[in-house]
Design a protein around this motif. Structure first.
Motif, mmCIF file in Angstrom:
data_model
loop_
_atom_site.group_PDB
_atom_site.id
_atom_site.type_symbol
_atom_site.label_atom_id
_atom_site.label_comp_id
_atom_site.label_asym_id
_atom_site.label_seq_id
_atom_site.Cartn_x
_atom_site.Cartn_y
_atom_site.Cartn_z
ATOM 1 N N VAL A 52 44.039 34.291 37.133
ATOM 2 C CA VAL A 52 43.130 35.084 36.295
ATOM 3 C C VAL A 52 41.709 34.537 36.409
ATOM 4 C CG1 VAL A 52 42.541 35.668 33.899
ATOM 5 C CG2 VAL A 52 44.898 35.906 34.705
ATOM 6 N N GLU A 53 41.571 33.216 36.358
ATOM 7 C CA GLU A 53 40.243 32.605 36.490
ATOM 8 C C GLU A 53 39.632 32.913 37.849
ATOM 9 O OE1 GLU A 53 38.277 31.116 34.249
ATOM 10 O OE2 GLU A 53 39.854 31.742 32.852
ATOM 11 N N TYR A 54 40.433 32.854 38.886
ATOM 12 C CA TYR A 54 39.958 33.171 40.232
ATOM 13 C C TYR A 54 39.459 34.616 40.289
ATOM 14 C CZ TYR A 54 40.152 34.376 45.181
ATOM 15 O OH TYR A 54 39.853 34.842 46.436
ATOM 16 N N LEU A 55 40.199 35.528 39.707
ATOM 17 C CA LEU A 55 39.789 36.937 39.723
ATOM 18 C C LEU A 55 38.529 37.169 38.888
ATOM 19 C CD1 LEU A 55 43.278 38.665 39.498
ATOM 20 C CD2 LEU A 55 41.748 38.555 41.479
ATOM 21 N N LYS A 56 38.394 36.440 37.797
ATOM 22 C CA LYS A 56 37.177 36.558 36.982
ATOM 23 C C LYS A 56 35.959 36.092 37.766
ATOM 24 C CE LYS A 56 39.088 36.100 32.353
ATOM 25 N NZ LYS A 56 39.209 35.222 31.161
ATOM 26 N N ARG A 57 36.109 34.961 38.468
ATOM 27 C CA ARG A 57 34.988 34.457 39.277
ATOM 28 C C ARG A 57 34.654 35.441 40.387
ATOM 29 N NH1 ARG A 57 37.822 29.530 39.207
ATOM 30 N NH2 ARG A 57 38.414 29.923 41.361
ATOM 31 N N LYS A 58 35.654 35.999 41.016
ATOM 32 C CA LYS A 58 35.412 36.944 42.106
ATOM 33 C C LYS A 58 34.729 38.211 41.612
ATOM 34 C CE LYS A 58 36.816 36.282 46.108
ATOM 35 N NZ LYS A 58 35.931 35.872 47.179
ATOM 36 N N SER A 59 35.101 38.668 40.421
ATOM 37 C CA SER A 59 34.503 39.899 39.915
ATOM 38 C C SER A 59 33.074 39.666 39.429
ATOM 39 C CB SER A 59 35.343 40.485 38.784
ATOM 40 O OG SER A 59 35.350 39.618 37.679
#
Length: 158
Positions: free
Chosen positions: A133-140
């Protein structure tokens, strides 16, 4: 016994026949269900991870991803037996005169848990969920470059 190792006949050759008879044959009382290489790799991995069969089984039954950790869960997925190995392990009876090796004992104990490797997969998903989830937040949050595909129509001569 030691004398036979170093004794020499009158003819000057070692007593090979007496030596073979005097040494009791080594019996391998371990039943190999798994491929020897796979069995050895699992045994080494279990020693390296420093966990007991009971700890793993208890964590799988409780659904505790934190107890096992991601590294152990990933390792457990790699240890998953084939259908044939699973069948042999489930059919193995404890009353047998042969003993299972450490890797076979471990897998047999894990397979006694209903849907054991599906549980491992689910626990691994749970353990990795927050970091994903953290990875996806950073990517977005990263700026995006929008690429448009433009098609140009060229009129054809009549």
């Amino acid at each position: 016994m030691i004398e036979t190792l170093f004794m020499v006949n009158a003819s000057g050759s070692a007593t090979k026949d007496n030596f073979r008879r005097s040494v009791p044959p080594m019996l391998n009382h371990e039943n190999r269900v798994l491929d020897p290489k796979k069995s050895q790799n699992i045994a080494i991995l279990l020693r390296a991870l420093n966990v007991t069969i009971d700890e793993v089984c208890e964590a799988l039954l409780e659904g505790s991803a934190d107890t096992l950790g991601t590294e152990l869960l990933e390792s457990l997925l790699k240890m998953a037996p084939t259908k044939e190995e699973e069948r042999k392990l489930k059919e193995f009876k404890d009353e047998s005169p042969f003993k299972l090796g450490p890797a076979e004992k471990f897998l047999k104990a894990v397979l006694d848990i209903p849907f054991a490797f599906q549980r491992v997969d689910a626990l691994l998903y749970i353990a990795n969920f927050d970091s994903e989830v953290e990875y996806l937040k950073r990517k977005s949050a990263e700026p995006k470059v929008l690429v448009l595909q433009v098609s140009i129509r060229v009129p054809q001569p009549i």
